[in-house]
Scaffold this motif. Structure first.
Motif, mmCIF file in Angstrom:
data_model
loop_
_atom_site.group_PDB
_atom_site.id
_atom_site.type_symbol
_atom_site.label_atom_id
_atom_site.label_comp_id
_atom_site.label_asym_id
_atom_site.label_seq_id
_atom_site.Cartn_x
_atom_site.Cartn_y
_atom_site.Cartn_z
ATOM 1 N N MET A 27 60.575 53.626 -15.646
ATOM 2 C CA MET A 27 61.833 53.393 -16.353
ATOM 3 C C MET A 27 61.767 54.100 -17.707
ATOM 4 N N SER A 28 62.753 54.895 -17.961
ATOM 5 C CA SER A 28 62.745 55.675 -19.205
ATOM 6 C C SER A 28 63.123 54.796 -20.390
ATOM 7 N N SER A 29 62.523 55.078 -21.548
ATOM 8 C CA SER A 29 62.807 54.302 -22.763
ATOM 9 C C SER A 29 64.176 54.701 -23.300
ATOM 10 N N PRO A 30 64.863 53.743 -23.944
ATOM 11 C CA PRO A 30 66.197 54.054 -24.478
ATOM 12 C C PRO A 30 66.106 55.097 -25.574
ATOM 13 N N ARG A 31 67.134 55.885 -25.657
ATOM 14 C CA ARG A 31 67.166 56.908 -26.695
ATOM 15 C C ARG A 31 67.396 56.270 -28.068
ATOM 16 N N ILE A 32 66.711 56.774 -29.067
ATOM 17 C CA ILE A 32 66.893 56.326 -30.443
ATOM 18 C C ILE A 32 67.825 57.314 -31.141
ATOM 19 N N ARG A 33 68.955 56.800 -31.576
ATOM 20 C CA ARG A 33 69.922 57.684 -32.214
ATOM 21 C C ARG A 33 69.405 58.117 -33.584
ATOM 22 N N LYS A 34 69.484 59.392 -33.806
ATOM 23 C CA LYS A 34 69.030 59.922 -35.089
ATOM 24 C C LYS A 34 70.118 59.742 -36.144
ATOM 25 N N ILE A 35 69.676 59.308 -37.337
ATOM 26 C CA ILE A 35 70.601 59.159 -38.456
ATOM 27 C C ILE A 35 70.859 60.531 -39.056
ATOM 28 N N PRO A 36 72.101 60.942 -39.183
ATOM 29 C CA PRO A 36 72.400 62.255 -39.752
ATOM 30 C C PRO A 36 71.740 62.425 -41.117
ATOM 31 N N ALA A 37 71.281 63.644 -41.379
ATOM 32 C CA ALA A 37 70.590 63.921 -42.630
ATOM 33 C C ALA A 37 71.467 63.646 -43.834
ATOM 34 N N ILE A 38 72.772 63.916 -43.709
ATOM 35 C CA ILE A 38 73.665 63.712 -44.843
ATOM 36 C C ILE A 38 73.750 62.240 -45.213
ATOM 37 N N VAL A 39 73.700 61.332 -44.203
ATOM 38 C CA VAL A 39 73.737 59.896 -44.466
ATOM 39 C C VAL A 39 72.470 59.463 -45.195
ATOM 40 N N LEU A 40 71.333 59.989 -44.749
ATOM 41 C CA LEU A 40 70.078 59.673 -45.426
ATOM 42 C C LEU A 40 70.087 60.162 -46.869
ATOM 43 N N LEU A 41 70.600 61.362 -47.054
ATOM 44 C CA LEU A 41 70.642 61.936 -48.397
ATOM 45 C C LEU A 41 71.520 61.094 -49.320
ATOM 46 N N VAL A 42 72.700 60.681 -48.823
ATOM 47 C CA VAL A 42 73.595 59.851 -49.627
ATOM 48 C C VAL A 42 72.926 58.516 -49.969
ATOM 49 N N GLY A 43 72.234 57.926 -48.969
ATOM 50 C CA GLY A 43 71.543 56.662 -49.202
ATOM 51 C C GLY A 43 70.456 56.785 -50.256
ATOM 52 N N VAL A 44 69.706 57.866 -50.192
ATOM 53 C CA VAL A 44 68.638 58.093 -51.168
ATOM 54 C C VAL A 44 69.219 58.282 -52.567
ATOM 55 N N LEU A 45 70.294 59.049 -52.654
ATOM 56 C CA LEU A 45 70.918 59.290 -53.957
ATOM 57 C C LEU A 45 71.462 57.993 -54.567
ATOM 58 N N ILE A 46 72.122 57.176 -53.737
ATOM 59 C CA ILE A 46 72.666 55.917 -54.243
ATOM 60 C C ILE A 46 71.542 54.985 -54.689
ATOM 61 N N GLY A 47 70.507 54.851 -53.825
ATOM 62 C CA GLY A 47 69.384 53.981 -54.177
ATOM 63 C C GLY A 47 68.643 54.474 -55.409
ATOM 64 N N GLY A 48 68.420 55.776 -55.465
ATOM 65 C CA GLY A 48 67.729 56.334 -56.626
ATOM 66 C C GLY A 48 68.527 56.185 -57.899
ATOM 67 N N GLY A 49 69.860 56.390 -57.788
ATOM 68 C CA GLY A 49 70.716 56.232 -58.959
ATOM 69 C C GLY A 49 70.723 54.800 -59.472
ATOM 70 N N HIS A 50 70.765 53.837 -58.535
ATOM 71 C CA HIS A 50 70.752 52.430 -58.943
ATOM 72 C C HIS A 50 69.425 52.066 -59.615
ATOM 73 N N MET A 51 68.321 52.541 -59.069
ATOM 74 C CA MET A 51 67.019 52.237 -59.661
ATOM 75 C C MET A 51 66.890 52.862 -61.048
ATOM 76 N N ALA A 52 67.382 54.079 -61.202
ATOM 77 C CA ALA A 52 67.320 54.738 -62.515
ATOM 78 C C ALA A 52 68.174 53.990 -63.531
ATOM 79 N N ALA A 53 69.361 53.547 -63.100
ATOM 80 C CA ALA A 53 70.231 52.798 -64.002
ATOM 81 C C ALA A 53 69.601 51.460 -64.387
ATOM 82 N N THR A 54 68.924 50.819 -63.412
ATOM 83 C CA THR A 54 68.264 49.546 -63.694
ATOM 84 C C THR A 54 67.157 49.714 -64.727
ATOM 85 N N LEU A 55 66.351 50.764 -64.567
ATOM 86 C CA LEU A 55 65.282 51.029 -65.526
ATOM 87 C C LEU A 55 65.845 51.308 -66.914
ATOM 88 N N ALA A 56 66.953 52.051 -66.965
ATOM 89 C CA ALA A 56 67.557 52.353 -68.259
ATOM 90 C C ALA A 56 68.133 51.096 -68.906
#
Length: 250
Positions: free
Chosen positions: A1-30
């Motif tokens: 039985m073949s394993s279910p396919r894992i959908r890949k998260i588009p790179a642009i979504v990951l990039l946006v998530g990283v930017l938002i998270g990084g921006g929030h952390m930088a603002a928190t530190l400031a």
């Protein structure tokens, strides 16, 4: 039985998530870091981001549990502003003090979770009080004085280069925080005045009141009265609002 396919998260979504998270952390530190010239320049934006409508109050929990009742009182001058400025001698007409917090309370009775509209004034009181308490006596006196036609409360635009050059960074941060909360209080009072007394309301005055809870050992003493403390905002011009904003507030 073949394993279910894992959908890949588009790179642009990951990039946006990283930017938002990084921006929030930088603002928190400031925001939580020490005072620096960079933080001073960013402070107005940081305050809007971290101290906005989602700002949380944790006084429900120990060790700073609530030990007082909080009220916001408002009155208005319902004569033209130039007449109001002359006071009673000029024939200015002033309303009685209205306890807005008591008026908000009945709809929230017996509700485990009350709507925000039923506790707006109490939230403003709890946010305003510590910022006003942090002011020096001289600045507190200036805040309690009358300032009309959007006159700077502390004699200078707090976001200007002049303020940055003449006021110490830590003091300037306190003044900006206070000004932000005063604007909220006066804006709320303006909406309340326009709704209650109509377009004749030209000036508003605000008084924050805190009543200490009667000590437990005096709970059966009918003569025991809670002590009262006040923080005052002098007369301010009624803030203008669009019809859409006023309808939304109602």
């Amino acid at each position: 039985m073949s394993s279910p396919r894992i959908r890949k998260i588009p790179a642009i979504v990951l990039l946006v998530g990283v930017l938002i998270g990084g921006g929030h952390m930088a603002a928190t530190l400031a925001f939580t870091g020490p005072q620096t010239p960079l933080k001073q320049s960013l402070q107005p934006g940081l305050n809007r981001y971290f101290l906005g409508p989602l700002d949380q109050g944790w006084n429900l929990f120990a060790p700073g549990v609530y030990s007082q009742d909080e009220y916001m009182l408002v009155r208005a001058c319902i004569s033209p502003a130039e007449v109001c400025a002359g006071g009673d001698a000029a024939g200015a007409e002033f309303t009685e003090w209205r306890n807005v917090s008591e008026e908000e309370a009945p709809p929230a009775a017996l509700r485990t979770i009350a709507n925000r509209e039923h506790r707006q004034s109490k939230v403003i009181n709890s946010r305003f009080w510590p910022t006003a308490s942090a002011l020096s006596p001289d600045y507190r006196q200036m805040a309690e004085a009358n300032h009309l036609d959007q006159e700077p409360v502390f004699g200078v635009d707090l976001d200007s280069e002049e303020a940055a050059d003449t006021i110490a960074a830590d003091q300037l941060n306190k003044l900006r925080t206070y000004q932000r909360m005063e604007d909220v209080a006066v804006g709320f009072a303006s909406l309340y005045a326009l709704h209650t007394w109509g377009e004749e309301a030209s000036l508003v005055e605000v008084r924050m009141r805190r009543d200490a809870v009667v000590p437990f050992e005096q709970r059966h003493d009918a003569s025991a009265e809670p002590t009262q403390s006040f923080m005052n905002i002098g007369w301010r011009s009624v803030m203008p609002f669009s019809e859409e904003t006023r309808n939304a507030w109602l």
